[in-house]
Design an enzyme around this catalytic site. Structure first.
Site, PDB file in Angstrom:
ATOM      1  N   ASP A   1       0.827  -1.205   0.000  1.00 21.43           N
ATOM      2  CA  ASP A   1       0.000   0.000   0.000  1.00 21.43           C
ATOM      3  C   ASP A   1       0.865   1.260   0.000  1.00 21.43           C
ATOM      4  O   ASP A   1       1.870   1.332   0.715  1.00 21.43           O
ATOM      5  CB  ASP A   1      -0.889  -0.014   1.256  1.00 21.43           C
ATOM      6  CG  ASP A   1      -1.864   1.141   1.272  1.00 21.43           C
ATOM      7  OD1 ASP A   1      -2.769   1.138   0.409  1.00 21.43           O
ATOM      8  OD2 ASP A   1      -1.723   2.045   2.105  1.00 21.43           O
TER       9      ASP A   1
ATOM     10  N   GLU B   1       1.758  -0.498  -5.035  1.00 21.03           N
ATOM     11  CA  GLU B   1       0.789   0.550  -5.361  1.00 21.03           C
ATOM     12  C   GLU B   1       1.594   1.829  -5.531  1.00 21.03           C
ATOM     13  O   GLU B   1       1.937   2.498  -4.566  1.00 21.03           O
ATOM     14  CB  GLU B   1      -0.252   0.727  -4.247  1.00 21.03           C
ATOM     15  CG  GLU B   1      -1.387   1.622  -4.724  1.00 21.03           C
ATOM     16  CD  GLU B   1      -2.055   2.480  -3.652  1.00 21.03           C
ATOM     17  OE1 GLU B   1      -3.093   3.078  -3.964  1.00 21.03           O
ATOM     18  OE2 GLU B   1      -1.526   2.592  -2.533  1.00 21.03           O
TER      19      GLU B   1
HETATM   20  C1  NOJ Z   1      -4.331   3.220  -0.866  1.00 20.03           C
HETATM   21  C2  NOJ Z   1      -5.509   2.332  -0.624  1.00 20.03           C
HETATM   22  O1  NOJ Z   1      -5.859   1.691  -1.820  1.00 20.03           O
HETATM   23  C3  NOJ Z   1      -6.614   3.217  -0.085  1.00 20.03           C
HETATM   24  O2  NOJ Z   1      -7.838   2.553  -0.031  1.00 20.03           O
HETATM   25  C4  NOJ Z   1      -6.173   3.733   1.261  1.00 20.03           C
HETATM   26  O3  NOJ Z   1      -7.145   4.643   1.749  1.00 20.03           O
HETATM   27  C5  NOJ Z   1      -4.823   4.442   1.183  1.00 20.03           C
HETATM   28  N1  NOJ Z   1      -3.862   3.735   0.402  1.00 20.03           N
HETATM   29  C6  NOJ Z   1      -4.252   4.646   2.563  1.00 20.03           C
HETATM   30  O4  NOJ Z   1      -3.855   3.414   3.101  1.00 20.03           O
END
Ligand code: NOJ
Length: 521
Positions: A204, A248
């Site tokens: 993440d 991500e």
């Molecule tokens: C990316 C995640 O996909 C999202 O849902 C989240 O709110 C943020 N990162 C913070 O962790």
């Protein structure tokens, strides 16, 4: 293992299904999806033809941000089930040829995480505070003017006067990655899950974990220091068999993006450039070209993503006057022609699945669900709503529980009341209704994923000259994909056999907003 998942490099061409656990299937009737529900529906995923599932965070969490506020990285949220059930899920999925990918959240914890609670108790100057970013304020205000990605300041003050940094909600304090204890902790978390049989980790907010707090401007995106961290992670994943790291990484600069995919770093990263592209031939072609130009030289496979739990459902987005995606603007509530959007979403699915690399399917995408834009305000759960001062409704509209069967809510999802209400109009979009319909979105996804497993996935493409309005390419297997993004129908090739089309053909013509897969003669 059945399927194409038995090779060590299974991930290069995999179809990965994203499970938003709270909204997938509820096994105990409390209205929230859980591991029991997911386990009971694994045969559905096997029939769909996916190679792996990626689950959003399943850890104990106060759910200030849908589980991205993790209180304990080595356990399971009780609402979802137990660690023993998670281990069973991993095993049962493997038996069906499906690998499991878990979400690891290294940028921040929950404010209920033991380390943060210790830090609060230990006070200023303590070692416990060094695992996060605690600072004295400047005058009466925070240490600097950084803003949270969810809106409002990125600092919150604690009773003893110090402030802590949170790039997201105040309930999500950021870890200090200059601290070796933080680095060690996450290496151990990786080992913990790999030891339990998970096949990969989705990282993440992977590009924002290193910060320069002395900068007046927000300075947290893509610092060079991240790479040494992911090299350490890679050494851990490489010490196991065929385990992968998926980033991500939202970065517009493709050269910087590519650095995350060097052979000793992450295996793949989400393709947000493609996800954000307008439904226009030049924009899509440019995005595909840019993606391949970025990935091919470093030998990393591309990924193709149309949606996830943070962005508007494609059926809604592609039916709007503006079809590109922009996280800052979101375009919530912009009118949408859902029939047009659905036609385009079907064509987009065949495009994404035909491209070289791996593909992601976010739960409900295969059912053609629309964004739910009329969730009553008092039920909105996304922290963006509060943090934006009730101006941004946020991401709940793509997180509504799945419709499985029957003619009214909760559509077989639960025996209780779903945590977010489902639209009555989803009666025609249930899995049950779509299974009985050869022309449904679900049938299209099933057929496409089956063909993709045999004929597509990793490899290369050759562009075919088909005019400006048509995206046309041939894959190594001889499969030709044509997508007509123009207003007028175009002629189909004279030879070759049609394997699949996203909509009805017009005699020998490919209508507007339609895609087709043809096997060359
Ligand atoms: C990316 C995640 O996909 C999202 O849902 C989240 O709110 C943020 N990162 C913070 O962790």
């Amino acid at each position: 293992m059945p399927g194409n998942t038995s090779t060590p490099e299974w991930w290069r061409g995999a179809a990965i299904y994203q499970v938003y656990l709270r909204s997938f299937a509820d096994g105990n009737g409390d209205g929230t999806g859980d591991l029991a529900g997911l386990r009971s529906r694994l045969p559905y995923l096997a029939d769909l033809g996916v190679d792996a599932i990626w689950l959003n965070p399943w850890y104990p969490s106060p759910m200030a941000d849908g589980g991205y506020d993790v209180a304990d990285y080595r356990s399971i949220e009780p609402v979802f089930g137990t660690l023993a059930e998670a281990e069973k899920l991993i095993e049962e999925a493997h038996d069906l040829g499906i690998r499991t990918i878990v979400d690891v959240v290294p940028n921040h914890a929950s404010d209920q995480h033991a380390w943060f609670q210790e830090a609060l108790a230990a006070g200023p100057g303590s070692e416990a505070r060094e695992r996060f970013w605690f600072r004295p304020g400047v005058g009466d205000g925070p240490p600097n003017g950084w803003k949270s990605i969810f809106g409002g300041p990125a600092w919150t003050q604690v009773p003893d006067g110090e402030w802590y940094l949170h790039l997201f909600a105040p309930e999500q304090p950021d870890f200090n990655w200059t601290n070796p204890l933080v680095r060690e902790e996450f290496l151990d978390v990786l080992r913990f899950w790999f030891d339990r049989g998970v096949d990969g980790v989705r990282i993440d907010s992977a590009a924002v974990i290193v910060k320069d707090l002395d900068s007046v401007e927000e300075s947290y995106t893509d610092h060079d220091g991240v790479h040494e961290i992911y090299r350490e992670w890679r050494r851990v994943s490489d010490s196991y068999d065929a385990r992968i790291l998926i980033g991500e990484v939202w970065l517009p600069d493709q050269e910087r993006f590519a650095k995350y995919l060097r052979p000793d770093e992450l295996h793949t990263a989400f393709n947000f450039d493609f996800l954000s592209s307008a439904w226009e031939p030049a924009a899509l072609r440019d995005s595909i070209d840019l993606t391949l130009a970025t990935h091919v030289p470093i030998g990393a496979p591309a990924t193709w993503v149309l949606s996830n739990h943070d962005v508007a459902r494609p059926v809604t987005r592609y039916g709007r006057a503006v079809t590109s995606w922009d996280n800052q603007e979101r375009r919530d509530g912009m009118p949408s022609d859902l029939e047009l959007g659905r036609r385009r979403a079907r064509a987009a699915a065949l495009l994404a699945m035909a491209l070289p690399g791996s593909v992601y399917v976010y739960q409900g995408e295969e059912l053609g669900l629309n964004e739910v834009e009329d969730i009553p305000e008092e039920l909105i759960d996304d922290p963006m709503w509060e943090r934006s001062g009730h101006t941004v409704r946020g991401r709940d509209g793509c997180r509504v529980p799945l419709p499985w069967s029957g003619t009214e809510p909760p559509f077989g999802y639960s025996t209780g009341e779903p945590w977010l209400p489902q639209p009555a109009g989803w009666r025609d979009l249930t899995v049950e209704a779509q299974e009985a319909d050869a022309g449904s979105m679900l049938s299209l996804y099933r057929t496409a994923l089956r063909l993709r497993r045999e004929l597509l996935g990793d490899g290369t493409l050759t562009w075919l000259p088909y005019g400006d309005e048509v995206i046309a390419f041939r894959r190594d297997s001889g499969l030709v994909c044509l997508v007509n993004l123009g207003a007028e129908p175009v002629a189909l090739p004279e030879t070759g056999s049609v394997l699949l089309a996203s909509g009805p053909l017009d005699g020998g013509l490919l209508p507007s907003d339609t895609a087709i897969w043809i096997m060359e003669a």
